[in-house]
Design a protein around this motif. Structure first.
Motif, PDB file in Angstrom:
ATOM      1  N   THR A 125     -32.474  -4.085 -12.088  1.00  0.00           N
ATOM      2  CA  THR A 125     -33.798  -3.533 -12.399  1.00  0.00           C
ATOM      3  C   THR A 125     -33.621  -2.483 -13.489  1.00  0.00           C
ATOM      4  O   THR A 125     -32.540  -1.922 -13.632  1.00  0.00           O
ATOM      5  CB  THR A 125     -34.483  -2.981 -11.121  1.00  0.00           C
ATOM      6  OG1 THR A 125     -35.833  -2.632 -11.419  1.00  0.00           O
ATOM      7  CG2 THR A 125     -33.766  -1.773 -10.543  1.00  0.00           C
TER       8      THR A 125
ATOM      9  N   ASP B  38     -41.989  -5.218 -10.884  1.00  0.00           N
ATOM     10  CA  ASP B  38     -41.833  -3.763 -10.805  1.00  0.00           C
ATOM     11  C   ASP B  38     -40.565  -3.361 -10.058  1.00  0.00           C
ATOM     12  O   ASP B  38     -39.973  -2.334 -10.337  1.00  0.00           O
ATOM     13  CB  ASP B  38     -43.053  -3.136 -10.117  1.00  0.00           C
ATOM     14  CG  ASP B  38     -44.293  -3.247 -10.994  1.00  0.00           C
ATOM     15  OD1 ASP B  38     -44.166  -3.011 -12.201  1.00  0.00           O
ATOM     16  OD2 ASP B  38     -45.365  -3.559 -10.482  1.00  0.00           O
ATOM     17  N   SER B  39     -40.173  -4.154  -9.072  1.00  0.00           N
ATOM     18  CA  SER B  39     -38.941  -3.910  -8.338  1.00  0.00           C
ATOM     19  C   SER B  39     -38.125  -5.191  -8.338  1.00  0.00           C
ATOM     20  O   SER B  39     -38.672  -6.279  -8.438  1.00  0.00           O
ATOM     21  CB  SER B  39     -39.216  -3.578  -6.866  1.00  0.00           C
ATOM     22  OG  SER B  39     -40.065  -2.489  -6.739  1.00  0.00           O
ATOM     23  N   THR B  52     -35.859  -0.242  -7.418  1.00  0.00           N
ATOM     24  CA  THR B  52     -36.568  -0.012  -8.681  1.00  0.00           C
ATOM     25  C   THR B  52     -36.124   1.287  -9.315  1.00  0.00           C
ATOM     26  O   THR B  52     -35.564   2.156  -8.638  1.00  0.00           O
ATOM     27  CB  THR B  52     -38.098   0.000  -8.446  1.00  0.00           C
ATOM     28  OG1 THR B  52     -38.767  -0.037  -9.703  1.00  0.00           O
ATOM     29  CG2 THR B  52     -38.546   1.234  -7.693  1.00  0.00           C
ATOM     30  N   ASP B  79     -43.993   1.336  -7.339  1.00  0.00           N
ATOM     31  CA  ASP B  79     -43.248   0.167  -7.827  1.00  0.00           C
ATOM     32  C   ASP B  79     -42.626  -0.599  -6.660  1.00  0.00           C
ATOM     33  O   ASP B  79     -42.603  -1.836  -6.662  1.00  0.00           O
ATOM     34  CB  ASP B  79     -42.152   0.590  -8.811  1.00  0.00           C
ATOM     35  CG  ASP B  79     -42.704   0.780 -10.222  1.00  0.00           C
ATOM     36  OD1 ASP B  79     -43.861   0.380 -10.469  1.00  0.00           O
ATOM     37  OD2 ASP B  79     -41.978   1.320 -11.070  1.00  0.00           O
TER      38      ASP B  79
END
Lengths: 333, 333
Positions: A125, B38-39, B52, B79
């Motif tokens: 990530t 997002d993660s 994340t 997130d």
């Protein structure tokens, strides 16, 4: 009472310790953070995990023996290893200054790719921010890491006991001196950063059932600062032998010219391991089997005491090894 | 071919997308990162976790309705929530500029403490670096977060299907406009950042067995950018209705003065949720029960298509909603 942050708060020495204890820790206190080890350890349904974070602001970003890219991978991999965790995944967050060269960014990413491969972890990530010219310094990198703990040892400074022997896996001071030489454009040859991953060597020690009491990578503040932190937390006294501390000729020479004690200089591929005396020789032997540990030495021992660190010099004198105050080498990692 | 980083690469829009796709992603490609959500989601012995990271470089650090401290907690909590994960732990890494006021640092730490408490997470590991004056901008904060996924849904853009309805939990554009007003010292009253945690509302939706296809918090680049990314990945067409998009009078006024489309403005307490039509009304009802969702609306729907986003205007016309190129609002988060 201080009102403003100074560079000494970022040195890894006394200033950093004070900042954490007075301004950061009181707001966040919890049982995980209290340990103040390289990684936090948490448990989910009887599985133990390690979690760590580091922002890398090293200047310059390219230096003999390494760059900010591999540093940001190995630094976090090593912090996880210092809990005896097996590093699995890391995050990668970039703060890039407007005007930064994309060619340099590619070199750094290539370095991150190679380091991740060498350490056997995956970047899963990420995040990228850009700040205006003059609000950064080329590139800052944060990596955070997650590892899994597959043993039942309690590897923290609190497990250190009188009688323990202290081993280091090789020569000290290489990273800090390499960065300083590059930064100041000094005419000193032959010093390279020791940036390297330590996870495989730690894994082997765990597989071989070495009774590890504590692991610590002496980065900012060097060996002196790490030993002081461990002596303080374990409420013991630590004695190290000057003649046993591995040093390269190049680092000795550079430290003499610069007037710096290598014990206070940052390392990025070294670890201190505390083991019971009965495990010391076997531990040393295992470490020496690795390329990253071929110059390992037993450098000291733990005694009953109250948090002080002493060094026995070559001529048999004994002097205290203090935690450094003030600015040591800013932006070394 | 570009040679240097510009502010547009940090905007969250097309520049950021290009940078990631051309300069970052090729070096790191792996099955976790590929999802680009997002993660990242990973599995250890049949347990799923989310991971994340975000660096916060918002300028100014204090703005109406929030500050960099709570932003760095809620941003990362949100997130994690966008994978449907329950946020557990976060890391906190500070890059502080020499000369930064310790009083401001304390205010930020107080804000982090309160935000952590409100979101029900713990800061368990940290790092502090100091850079010289002129090499930073007061303070930059990185937080990374770990959450646990306790459901079997596959919450990603790839799960979005034609027929899905799109809901947002309240008015858009508040965070970006609040920061901009403060930064430019504009004489516009009444706009506050919407910074808030979204984890409890997401948890409730999961507990209520809503069949969530996708969640996304429209931060940098705003609702327009998030919808474009989702339409592209799910290979669908998205249609939103202008009259349904929640907006406050203050944001409408500010956007008119500033000549900005609120659909492109960052939010820090909003999320888009994609659910099958049959779940839409029930989902809306659940969201509206929360203070953070009382102004929620069904704002659009998903159709067969090839990655485009359209808006139906108040007068019934249909125009394309592009992914923005160039600089939108730099350093908004």
């Amino acid at each position: 009472m201080k009102e403003f942050i100074t560079l000494s708060e970022g040195s890894g020495g006394k200033g950093t310790k004070d900042l954490i204890e007075k301004f950061l820790f009181p707001f966040l206190k919890n049982r995980y953070l209290e340990v103040l080890h390289d990684s936090a350890v948490f448990e989910i349904e009887e599985k133990r995990f390690a979690f760590t974070t580091d922002s890398y602001v090293v200047s310059p970003i390219f230096f003999p023996g390494g760059d900010i890219g591999e540093l940001s991978v190995y630094g976090t991999v090593n912090d996880l290893s210092m809990s005896g965790a097996k590093p699995l995944f890391i995050s990668l967050s970039l703060i890039v200054e407007e005007g930064f060269s994309l060619e340099k960014l590619e070199r750094i990413m290539e370095s991150i790719k190679n380091a991740s491969k060498k350490a056997g972890i995956l970047v899963i990530t990420g995040d990228t921010k850009v700040v205006e010219r003059g609000k950064g310094d080329g590139i800052y990198i944060n990596t955070s890491g997650i590892g899994i703990i597959e043993h039942t040892l309690d590897i923290t400074p609190y497990s250190v006991k009188p009688g323990d022997r202290i081993i280091i896996n090789g020569p000290v001071g290489m990273h800090g001196i390499a960065v300083m030489i590059e930064r100041e454009n000094l005419k000193i040859e032959g010093v390279k950063s020791d940036t390297q991953p330590l996870n495989f060597i730690v894994q082997k020690l765990i597989d071989e059932k070495v009774e590890i009491h504590c692991l610590r990578d002496p980065t900012r503040g060097g060996v002196a600062t790490s030993l002081n932190e461990i002596a303080e937390k374990s409420k013991t006294e630590i004695l190290i032998y000057e003649e046993k501390i591995p040093l390269t000729e190049e680092v000795i020479g550079a430290c003499e010219i610069l007037g710096i004690d290598p014990l206070y200089v940052a390392n990025e591929g070294k670890f201190l391991i505390f083991v019971p005396e009965k495990h010391a020789e076997r531990t040393l032997k295992i470490i020496k089997e690795f390329d990253e540990g071929k110059d390992a030495e037993i450098i000291g021992e733990v005694k009953e005491g109250d948090g002080k660190v002493f060094i026995e010099t070559r001529i048999g004198a004994r002097r205290i090894v203090d935690i450094p105050s003030g600015e040591i080498l800013p932006r070394i990692c």
